[in-house]
Design an enzyme around this catalytic site. Structure first.
Site, PDB file in Angstrom:
ATOM      1  N   SER A 631       0.850  -1.186   0.000  1.00 60.26           N
ATOM      2  CA  SER A 631       0.000   0.000   0.000  1.00 60.26           C
ATOM      3  C   SER A 631       0.892   1.246   0.000  1.00 60.26           C
ATOM      4  O   SER A 631       1.653   1.453  -0.943  1.00 60.26           O
ATOM      5  CB  SER A 631      -0.958  -0.026   1.191  1.00 60.26           C
ATOM      6  OG  SER A 631      -1.969   0.958   1.042  1.00 60.26           O
ATOM      7  N   ASP A 706      -8.621  -4.378  -6.820  1.00 61.02           N
ATOM      8  CA  ASP A 706      -8.280  -3.562  -5.649  1.00 61.02           C
ATOM      9  C   ASP A 706      -9.125  -2.287  -5.633  1.00 61.02           C
ATOM     10  O   ASP A 706      -9.009  -1.456  -6.532  1.00 61.02           O
ATOM     11  CB  ASP A 706      -6.790  -3.212  -5.695  1.00 61.02           C
ATOM     12  CG  ASP A 706      -6.286  -2.547  -4.425  1.00 61.02           C
ATOM     13  OD1 ASP A 706      -7.104  -1.966  -3.690  1.00 61.02           O
ATOM     14  OD2 ASP A 706      -5.073  -2.601  -4.159  1.00 61.02           O
ATOM     15  N   HIS A 738      -7.478  -5.216  -1.867  1.00 58.16           N
ATOM     16  CA  HIS A 738      -6.230  -4.524  -1.530  1.00 58.16           C
ATOM     17  C   HIS A 738      -5.279  -5.430  -0.749  1.00 58.16           C
ATOM     18  O   HIS A 738      -4.069  -5.196  -0.750  1.00 58.16           O
ATOM     19  CB  HIS A 738      -6.546  -3.263  -0.724  1.00 58.16           C
ATOM     20  CG  HIS A 738      -5.372  -2.358  -0.548  1.00 58.16           C
ATOM     21  ND1 HIS A 738      -4.584  -1.932  -1.603  1.00 58.16           N
ATOM     22  CD2 HIS A 738      -4.830  -1.788   0.565  1.00 58.16           C
ATOM     23  CE1 HIS A 738      -3.629  -1.145  -1.149  1.00 58.16           C
ATOM     24  NE2 HIS A 738      -3.741  -1.036   0.160  1.00 58.16           N
TER      25      HIS A 738
END
Length: 761
Positions: A631, A706, A738
């Protein structure tokens, strides 16, 4: 005699050596969530502990037990058999055409009413509509079911109000309230006979603003249960991001509503539902365009609703009072500005012994602290500067600071009315710790409750006289105690050792500090040496990085927060390093907002200081340094590989942000402003501009759908690399979001490991 002593010594040493050799190596199945043996290697726990007023209970599989707060001994209150007997054969409060399935366990039951011998739990129907769920109340004094009501199939976002016995919940985009009988009330209107639903893009009763600003739910019961405040979110004006489901025979378009930075965002309004009249009104907030409505709370008398409203630029917050009956705006009670950003995270909390005063939380003095505001002491507002000179505030109510200092309050857990104390958690002892304190509202003094080490989570009893305290530290696998809130010694229910330490040959883990790139700020690091470390060898090293807001990677917890993969890589012969750089959490607002408008600049400089630290270690091969993160950490990994290609040889970037123009409005604009107002910052943080710098081996891993870092980030970066003639690698988990969960998570870490084994070791 000496020969005998020598023999005994050698014998003991040989036994110790054999014992050490018996410790085995762990696998990813042991250390990764979703692994076959992962659950068996967690420190022992006591689940289901909770308060029934001031009585500690434990909801176990087959019983609900009372736990004696002085001895820890347990006494059975309710058994699974008696509940099932009442469900199957006992009298029901309503006639139903089906039965509730027998319960398999009581561990999810609760006792919400301190003065009633009633447990509440969810049950499923035995036949017919198999997805139907019922809320069931069982009176164990009368041994009978006293209430049950339906929660429609696929019900989510359950919000139970013990004051009125109602359950608010959502099904799809609709909001319902159930109390008794078979048919819940639907709050939002239904368009019957419409060819096209005019509200198809409107969602009721769910978290809004993409869960930013401390928002994690969408319904808010009033203190006495007379009203339900709820969010209504209109997304009709938000662009559809075209996610594709490839599991169907022909791939299916399943778009997400995704407002990117600088683009049109959704509009939010706040409704008030009257439980008795079943009428709904909406707060008269004015035009909701480009505004955020956060931290909804109620006055104790249910006459007022409070919202912390934030402008689109997120640099000006207002605490606003509304009339709960008419919806009219009443007053602005407090305002706060910051040249960078203001980030309200906590709703108001009224003092239970004085309904005229509430706690407000703010970072205006540099750290999150508590302030008591008096609703009966209005004053002329005057703009002042906070201890953080970039912060300004204006108080329209008399306000008294309750906590101060270069540490922060993390949470308010409860109150002790008799002593006028607030039970809080804070970082006062160390940024690496979370400890519990009793805070006096009379003088601001704080008394530690429980251990002064580790990270604590606590539940406060109804009176505030006791807490259930659970903590872990680098030295304690898990400890659970019932403690008096006066700081005296309590009753330990469990002190658990760590199965990993007992069964496996573990690496050495240490924590220390290095200087940030500014030469002044101390940064915490976690260093893991390889298992069976040999100081004469040269080892490859991997930096595991996050580096962004709202995350801290190092705490005084089990293994100092090292993840299972970090331990696994140490067993594979890697030195593992993590640095909490400037820009990360729990060190104050100036520590975090140093990255404002230029994400990935100061944070990277600090991570390079970590790499220099690695190079200074005689056992690290400075030519074999890798980096991995997910991330924001994926953004950092990619950026480090492209900006410092001569330092980092191999990188694996998971779910990375590549271009902040493609990230969502609330988070992206808080830290970067808009692409129109900060073109230089967006260009500097656009990793496509650096695609030609790649020298080492970089793999990007994403979930195929995602919804957080949408696939466009990665696809556009690959195109930029093709145009620049560089060659990153790509791996996609189809239909994953994600993060990977379950068996996919184990596979993910197998894949990451293989990449480093192939290209770094």
């Amino acid at each position: 005699m000496k020969r005998n002593i020598l023999f005994i010594f050698l014998f003991i040493m040989s036994i110790a050596a054999v014992h050490a050799q018996e410790k085995k190596s762990y696998t990813l199945e042991d250390v990764i969530p979703g692994g076959n043996n992962y659950a068996n290697l967690r420190p022992r726990n006591i689940t289901g502990l909770q308060w029934w007023g001031d009585v500690c209970i434990r909801a176990d599989v087959e019983t609900i037990n009372e736990v004696d707060i002085k001895t820890g001994k347990e006494t059975v209150l309710v058994t699974l058999d008696e509940v099932n007997e009442a469900l199957q054969s006992g009298e029901k409060p309503y006639k139903l055409d089906f039965k509730i399935k027998p319960l398999r366990t009581l561990d999810s039951a609760s006792m919400p009413w301190k003065d009633r011998k009633t447990i509440a739990f969810l049950g499923r129907v035995e036949m017919g509509e198999g997805n139907e769920i019922y809320m069931v109340w069982y009176d164990f004094a009368q041994k009978k079911i006293t209430n049950m009501f339906r929660i429609q199939g696929n019900g989510a976002n359950l919000d139970f109000c013990k004051e009125n016995g109602c359950m608010a919940y959502t099904v799809g985009r609709h909001l319902f309230v159930a109390k008794e009988g078979d048919f819940p009330a639907q709050i939002n209107s239904v368009c019957t006979g419409c060819k096209e639903d005019p509200e198809k893009d409107v969602i009721y009763g769910q978290a809004v603003h993409r869960n930013e600003f401390g928002i994690y739910k969408g319904t808010f019961w009033s203190p006495k249960g007379s009203y339900l405040a709820f969010y209504r979110m209109d997304q009709s004006m938000v662009t559809d991001y075209p996610q594709v489901n490839t599991s169907t025979r022909i791939a299916t378009l399943e778009p997400d509503k995704y407002p990117m930075a600088g683009m049109t965002s959704h509009k939010v309004t706040v409704g008030i539902y009257d439980v008795k009249s079943k009428r709904t009104i909406y707060l008269q907030t004015g035009d909701p365009t480009n505004r955020y409505f956060t931290n909804v709370s109620w006055s104790p008398d249910e006459k007022h609703v409070y919202i912390i409203e934030l402008n689109r630029d997120q640099n000006h917050a207002q605490l606003v009072s509304y009339n709960a009956v008419t919806g009219e705006k009443e007053a602005i009670l407090y305002e706060e500005k910051h040249t960078r950003y203001v980030e309200p995270q906590h709703p108001l909390i009224f003092l239970p012994w004085d309904e005229t005063k509430f706690i407000y939380q703010s970072q205006r003095d540099g750290f999150n602290h508590l302030y008591i505001m008096d609703t009966e002491a209005a004053q002329q507002g005057e703009w002042k500067s906070g201890k953080d000179q970039e912060a300004q505030y204006c108080e329209y109510l008399k306000t008294v600071p309750l906590t101060q200092g270069e540490w922060l309050v993390k949470s308010v857990l409860g109150f002790n009315g008799a002593r006028k104390e607030i039970i809080i958690t804070s970082t006062e002892l160390s940024p690496l710790q979370t400890n519990v304190f009793a805070l006096s509202t009379k003088n601001g003094k704080r008394a530690l409750i429980g251990s002064g080490e580790g990270v604590h989570a606590a539940q406060v009893s109804a009176s505030g006289n006791y807490i259930i305290d659970s903590f872990t530290s680098s030295k304690v696998g898990r400890s659970i105690s019932i403690l008096p809130a006066n700081g005296k010694k309590g009753t330990n229910l469990l002190t658990a050792s760590d199965p990993m330490e007992e069964q496996f040959n573990m690496p050495e883990i240490s924590v220390g500090t290095i200087k940030a790139a500014d030469g002044v700020t101390d940064l915490y690091y976690r260093l893991i040496k390889p298992v069976d470390f040999d100081p004469s060898k040269k080892y490859p090293a991997v930096i595991y990085v996050y580096g962004g807001p709202h995350a801290q990677m190092i705490h005084d917890t089990r293994f100092y927060d090292a993840r299972g993969w970090d331990l696994y890589m140490a067993q594979k012969g890697y030195v593992m390093l993590t640095v909490d750089s400037r820009g990360s959490d729990n060190r104050g607002i100036r520590f975090e907002n140093v990255t404002f408008r230029h994400l990935g600049v100061e944070e990277m400089k600090d991570q390079v200081k970590g790499a220099e630290f690695l190079k200074s270690l005689p056992y690290v091969d400075s030519n074999r340094i890798g980096v991995h993160g997910w991330s924001f950490g994926g953004f950092m990994t990619t950026n480090l590989m492209l900006t410092y290609p001569d330092i980092f040889k191999t990188g694996v970037a998971g779910g990375p942000v590549i271009d902040w123009k493609y990230y969502e409005v609330m988070y992206g604009e808080r830290y970067m402003d808009t692409p129109e107002t900060n073109p230089e910052g967006y260009k500097g943080s656009d990793l496509k501009q650096k695609a030609g710098n790649l020298k080492g081996r970089l793999e990007i891993i994403i979930g195929g759908t995602d919804p957080t870092c949408v696939p466009q980030h990665t696809y556009t970066f690959l195109r930029a690399c093709i145009n620049a003639g560089t060659h990153p690698d790509l791996f996609i988990y189809p239909e994953d979001g994600h993060n990977m969960v379950g068996r996919d998570r184990v596979h993910l870490h197998e894949h990451i490991t293989r990449y480093f084994e192939d290209h770094l070791k």
